[in-house]
Design a protein around this motif. Structure first.
Motif, PDB file in Angstrom:
ATOM      1  N   PRO A  63      41.121  41.070  31.788  1.00  0.00           N
ATOM      2  CA  PRO A  63      40.254  40.319  30.718  1.00  0.00           C
ATOM      3  C   PRO A  63      40.913  40.391  29.404  1.00  0.00           C
ATOM      4  N   GLY A  64      40.879  39.211  28.690  1.00  0.00           N
ATOM      5  CA  GLY A  64      41.057  39.200  27.347  1.00  0.00           C
ATOM      6  C   GLY A  64      40.189  38.995  26.386  1.00  0.00           C
ATOM      7  N   VAL A  65      40.241  37.886  25.655  1.00  0.00           N
ATOM      8  CA  VAL A  65      39.281  37.234  24.779  1.00  0.00           C
ATOM      9  C   VAL A  65      38.144  36.704  25.452  1.00  0.00           C
ATOM     10  N   ILE A  66      37.070  37.250  25.133  1.00  0.00           N
ATOM     11  CA  ILE A  66      35.765  36.671  25.770  1.00  0.00           C
ATOM     12  C   ILE A  66      34.711  36.196  24.748  1.00  0.00           C
ATOM     13  N   PHE A  67      34.052  34.864  25.049  1.00  0.00           N
ATOM     14  CA  PHE A  67      33.155  34.320  24.122  1.00  0.00           C
ATOM     15  C   PHE A  67      31.885  33.737  24.760  1.00  0.00           C
ATOM     16  N   ALA A  68      30.737  34.041  24.311  1.00  0.00           N
ATOM     17  CA  ALA A  68      29.526  33.864  24.939  1.00  0.00           C
ATOM     18  C   ALA A  68      28.537  32.918  23.808  1.00  0.00           C
ATOM     19  N   GLU A  69      28.083  31.821  24.355  1.00  0.00           N
ATOM     20  CA  GLU A  69      27.027  31.362  23.655  1.00  0.00           C
ATOM     21  C   GLU A  69      25.833  30.789  24.540  1.00  0.00           C
ATOM     22  N   GLY A  70      24.636  31.195  24.206  1.00  0.00           N
ATOM     23  CA  GLY A  70      23.652  30.841  25.221  1.00  0.00           C
ATOM     24  C   GLY A  70      23.897  31.284  26.492  1.00  0.00           C
ATOM     25  N   ASP A  71      23.740  30.584  27.451  1.00  0.00           N
ATOM     26  CA  ASP A  71      24.215  30.839  29.072  1.00  0.00           C
ATOM     27  C   ASP A  71      25.464  30.814  29.437  1.00  0.00           C
ATOM     28  N   TYR A  72      26.345  30.508  28.565  1.00  0.00           N
ATOM     29  CA  TYR A  72      27.662  30.242  29.127  1.00  0.00           C
ATOM     30  C   TYR A  72      28.635  31.237  28.385  1.00  0.00           C
ATOM     31  N   VAL A  73      29.393  31.646  29.340  1.00  0.00           N
ATOM     32  CA  VAL A  73      30.617  32.664  28.942  1.00  0.00           C
ATOM     33  C   VAL A  73      32.025  32.043  29.373  1.00  0.00           C
ATOM     34  N   MET A  74      33.063  32.507  28.266  1.00  0.00           N
ATOM     35  CA  MET A  74      34.424  32.055  28.532  1.00  0.00           C
ATOM     36  C   MET A  74      35.368  33.083  28.532  1.00  0.00           C
ATOM     37  N   VAL A  75      35.917  33.458  29.368  1.00  0.00           N
ATOM     38  CA  VAL A  75      37.016  34.550  29.290  1.00  0.00           C
ATOM     39  C   VAL A  75      38.248  34.091  29.663  1.00  0.00           C
TER      40      VAL A  75
ATOM     41  N   THR B  44      20.852  37.718  26.869  1.00  0.00           N
ATOM     42  CA  THR B  44      21.583  37.409  25.598  1.00  0.00           C
ATOM     43  C   THR B  44      23.043  37.078  25.997  1.00  0.00           C
ATOM     44  N   PRO B  45      23.628  36.539  25.194  1.00  0.00           N
ATOM     45  CA  PRO B  45      25.229  36.189  24.975  1.00  0.00           C
ATOM     46  C   PRO B  45      26.004  37.568  25.259  1.00  0.00           C
ATOM     47  N   GLU B  46      25.501  38.697  24.646  1.00  0.00           N
ATOM     48  CA  GLU B  46      26.375  40.010  24.788  1.00  0.00           C
ATOM     49  C   GLU B  46      25.920  40.532  26.176  1.00  0.00           C
ATOM     50  N   GLN B  47      24.702  40.311  26.753  1.00  0.00           N
ATOM     51  CA  GLN B  47      24.565  40.720  28.033  1.00  0.00           C
ATOM     52  C   GLN B  47      25.216  40.062  29.141  1.00  0.00           C
ATOM     53  N   ASN B  48      25.551  38.579  28.883  1.00  0.00           N
ATOM     54  CA  ASN B  48      26.269  37.621  29.719  1.00  0.00           C
ATOM     55  C   ASN B  48      27.782  38.139  29.668  1.00  0.00           C
ATOM     56  N   LYS B  49      28.366  38.316  28.632  1.00  0.00           N
ATOM     57  CA  LYS B  49      29.755  38.907  28.643  1.00  0.00           C
ATOM     58  C   LYS B  49      29.850  40.158  29.302  1.00  0.00           C
ATOM     59  N   ALA B  50      28.885  40.932  29.195  1.00  0.00           N
ATOM     60  CA  ALA B  50      29.133  42.325  30.181  1.00  0.00           C
ATOM     61  C   ALA B  50      28.870  42.154  31.335  1.00  0.00           C
ATOM     62  N   LEU B  51      28.020  41.042  31.737  1.00  0.00           N
ATOM     63  CA  LEU B  51      27.942  40.720  33.164  1.00  0.00           C
ATOM     64  C   LEU B  51      29.172  40.178  33.842  1.00  0.00           C
ATOM     65  N   VAL B  52      29.848  39.346  33.048  1.00  0.00           N
ATOM     66  CA  VAL B  52      31.162  38.841  33.693  1.00  0.00           C
ATOM     67  C   VAL B  52      32.100  39.827  33.683  1.00  0.00           C
ATOM     68  N   LEU B  53      32.398  40.810  32.798  1.00  0.00           N
ATOM     69  CA  LEU B  53      33.427  41.704  32.898  1.00  0.00           C
ATOM     70  C   LEU B  53      33.186  42.619  34.042  1.00  0.00           C
ATOM     71  N   LYS B  54      31.919  43.049  34.285  1.00  0.00           N
ATOM     72  CA  LYS B  54      31.515  44.032  35.422  1.00  0.00           C
ATOM     73  C   LYS B  54      31.601  43.242  36.722  1.00  0.00           C
ATOM     74  N   ALA B  55      31.218  42.160  36.948  1.00  0.00           N
ATOM     75  CA  ALA B  55      31.334  41.144  38.120  1.00  0.00           C
ATOM     76  C   ALA B  55      32.759  41.079  38.494  1.00  0.00           C
ATOM     77  N   PHE B  56      33.667  40.518  37.252  1.00  0.00           N
ATOM     78  CA  PHE B  56      35.181  40.216  37.883  1.00  0.00           C
ATOM     79  C   PHE B  56      35.889  41.497  38.269  1.00  0.00           C
ATOM     80  N   ASP B  57      35.497  42.725  37.588  1.00  0.00           N
ATOM     81  CA  ASP B  57      36.210  44.062  37.849  1.00  0.00           C
ATOM     82  C   ASP B  57      35.627  44.290  39.341  1.00  0.00           C
ATOM     83  N   THR B  58      34.432  44.241  39.845  1.00  0.00           N
ATOM     84  CA  THR B  58      33.842  44.672  41.023  1.00  0.00           C
ATOM     85  C   THR B  58      34.680  43.651  42.212  1.00  0.00           C
ATOM     86  N   LEU B  59      34.597  42.262  42.061  1.00  0.00           N
ATOM     87  CA  LEU B  59      35.272  41.370  43.088  1.00  0.00           C
ATOM     88  C   LEU B  59      36.517  41.496  42.928  1.00  0.00           C
ATOM     89  N   PHE B  60      37.317  41.388  41.963  1.00  0.00           N
ATOM     90  CA  PHE B  60      38.816  40.868  41.752  1.00  0.00           C
ATOM     91  C   PHE B  60      39.639  42.443  42.035  1.00  0.00           C
TER      92      PHE B  60
END
Length: 133
Positions: free
Chosen positions: A66-78, A5-21
């Motif tokens: 991270p700041g504002v984050i949007f998701a639609e379908g399989d795309y996430v913008m942060v 879901t878009p909510e799962q994808n947003k959480a994925l981006v936030l977790k991944a960016f924290d893990t790597l960066f």
């Protein structure tokens, strides 16, 4: 059809960016980026290893906020800030990621040096509610 879901994808981006960066846990970060990851950024070499090697080359002071984050379908913008890069100013980024089967398949970004209050024509900060020190 999307498997997340878009909510799962947003959480994925936030977790991944924290893990790597921020944590720089490359082994853990591998689970977020596909082995076939496509990199569209002009600032990053191709593939997952190109990104990971770039991060390895940056100072240990690197931080991602991270700041504002949007998701639609399989795309996430942060919208976020990369600071501590060794450059005179932080980078403000709009990162767009395509998620496929629960991992990042593709990435695009737009980067800009963060403006000081004196440089800002609008009088407003580019990220958050305050100008950089």
């Amino acid at each position: 059809m999307s498997k997340t879901t878009p909510e799962q994808n947003k959480a994925l981006v936030l977790k991944a960016f924290d893990t790597l960066f921020n944590k720089r846990d490359y082994d853990a970060a591998e689970r977020f980026w596909s082995e076939k990851y496509i990199q569209h950024s002009a600032h990053i070499p191709p593939g997952r290893n190109g990104l990971f090697n770039l991060i390895r080359s940056l100072p240990a002071t690197l931080r991602y906020e991270p700041g504002v984050i949007f998701a639609e379908g399989d795309y996430v913008m942060v919208h976020g800030r990369f600071s501590g890069t060794g450059r005179p100013t932080a980078w403000i980024a709009a990162d767009v990621l395509r998620v496929e089967n629960g991992v990042f398949a593709e990435h695009w970004d737009v980067l800009q040096d963060e403006a000081t209050q004196a440089e800002s024509q609008s009088g407003l900060p580019m990220f958050g509610t305050r100008f950089p020190a």
